[in-house]
Design a protein around this motif. Structure first.
Motif, PDB file in Angstrom:
ATOM      1  N   ASN A  88       0.840  -1.210   0.000  1.00  0.00           N
ATOM      2  CA  ASN A  88       0.000   0.000   0.000  1.00  0.00           C
ATOM      3  C   ASN A  88       0.872   1.257   0.000  1.00  0.00           C
ATOM      4  N   TRP A  89       1.954   1.236   0.786  1.00  0.00           N
ATOM      5  CA  TRP A  89       2.862   2.398   0.821  1.00  0.00           C
ATOM      6  C   TRP A  89       3.521   2.610  -0.544  1.00  0.00           C
TER       7      TRP A  89
ATOM      8  N   LYS B 249       0.937   4.077  -2.939  1.00  0.00           N
ATOM      9  CA  LYS B 249       0.633   5.476  -2.586  1.00  0.00           C
ATOM     10  C   LYS B 249       1.758   6.420  -3.013  1.00  0.00           C
ATOM     11  N   GLU B 250       3.000   5.953  -2.896  1.00  0.00           N
ATOM     12  CA  GLU B 250       4.156   6.796  -3.222  1.00  0.00           C
ATOM     13  C   GLU B 250       4.559   6.720  -4.702  1.00  0.00           C
TER      14      GLU B 250
ATOM     15  N   MET C  11      12.921   1.447   1.980  1.00  0.00           N
ATOM     16  CA  MET C  11      11.787   1.762   2.852  1.00  0.00           C
ATOM     17  C   MET C  11      12.219   2.749   3.933  1.00  0.00           C
TER      18      MET C  11
ATOM     19  N   ILE D 221       8.267   2.501   8.016  1.00  0.00           N
ATOM     20  CA  ILE D 221       7.577   1.483   7.223  1.00  0.00           C
ATOM     21  C   ILE D 221       8.172   0.104   7.517  1.00  0.00           C
TER      22      ILE D 221
ATOM     23  N   THR E 145       6.122  -2.865   9.477  1.00  0.00           N
ATOM     24  CA  THR E 145       5.992  -4.174   8.845  1.00  0.00           C
ATOM     25  C   THR E 145       6.477  -5.260   9.807  1.00  0.00           C
TER      26      THR E 145
END
Length: 306
Positions: free
Chosen positions: A261-262, A265-266, A276, A280, A284
């Motif tokens: 998802n990150w 989004k980025e 990362m 993040i 995780t």
């Protein structure tokens, strides 16, 4: 817990056979391999530039736990797992490198398909269903909502791509051409049986296993299909907290969906060399550790000390 983030391991006392997205395989003897699980993490088939704290230890020890649980629930199930103990010939320095993150396994002929089982419609399956009403080319009932359960779990295999390549979704018929008609039905039946047993166990502990992928090998001496690789880990599965589950939306998860998802989004989905941010990677790790404790009943630290 003072275990460093390890993305690369080189052992001096064993020869390396292969290096995958997460695991390195070493030759022990004619019948045995050493699986070493690093803290590398991949998403959308791309390995991140940095790792996730404690990930290798979580994947190794949760797989060992599942091999035991699944054999209790499916008495005739065969697995490749031998022991978490390091091989006798390993140097003291190498033993320290693999501590908590390695297992000895049987050497087997690997079937070149990912045996994916889906209990709930999400991810690429949901995207395909919205467009076509099908999943992996299989017709599905009308009116399914995002993250709703299938009437029965379904087998949706994929190719097992070389490192750097992308797995491709295939039909069970295409999988049969790859592994041979003799083994295809047995692999499908076993994948569904293992998923159902694992999903029932996880449900007792407040976790929904939405989907997962298994790998199987062949014991050529006995002609038996054997469960291999990692099993029902946060890397190979989607784990959802049952008390937060709600049809019709994305779910919170204990797996690497948070990282996916990150990346999305980025605007970094599928890009090489992504590092990362620390938060993040840490978030995780915390999700993996939470899943480990819920499923095994122990913290990772307790498991490593035990």
């Amino acid at each position: 817990m003072s275990i460093p983030v390890v993305t690369n391991i080189e052992l001096s006392s064993l020869s390396k056979l292969a290096s995958g997205k997460v695991r390195d395989l070493y030759n022990v003897d004619d019948k045995t391999l050493l699986f070493v699980t690093t803290d590398r993490i991949s998403a959308y088939d791309v390995i991140m530039a940095n790792g996730v704290p404690l990930k290798g230890a979580v994947l190794t020890n949760i797989s060992a736990h599942w091999f035991k649980v699944l054999q209790e629930r499916i008495p005739d199930l065969k697995t490749h797992f031998i022991t978490l103990d390091p091989p006798a010939g390993l140097s003291d320095a190498d033993k320290e490198l693999v501590r908590g993150r390695s297992m000895q396994v049987r050497k087997l002929k690997v079937f070149p398909v990912e045996a994916i089982v889906r209990g709930y419609i999400t991810g690429s399956a949901w995207n395909e269903y919205k467009k076509t009403g099908m999943v992996h080319g299989l017709s599905m009932p009308a009116g399914l909502q995002q993250c709703s359960p299938f009437p029965e779990p379904i087998y949706t295999p994929s190719t097992k791509a070389e490192l750097g390549q992308h797995d491709e979704n295939i039909s069970p018929e295409q999988a049969a051409k790859i592994v041979g008609e003799k083994y295809a039905a047995r692999i499908e039946a076993l994948a569904l049986q293992v998923y159902k047993a694992g999903a029932a166990y996880a449900a007792e502990r407040g976790i929904i296993i939405a989907d997962t992928k298994f790998e199987f090998g062949l014991d050529e001496e006995t002609d038996e299909i054997v469960l291999i690789d990692e099993v029902l880990t946060p890397d190979s599965s989607r784990f959802w907290p049952a008390d937060e589950y709600e049809v019709g939306r994305d779910q919170n998860s204990f797996d690497k969906q948070f990282l996916r998802n990150w990346l999305t989004k980025e605007g970094l989905k599928g890009k090489d060399g992504v590092e990362m941010p620390a938060d993040i990677a840490q978030s995780t790790s915390e999700r993996y550790l939470d899943a480990f404790k819920r499923l095994t009943g122990k913290s990772l630290q307790e498991a490593l000390q035990g």
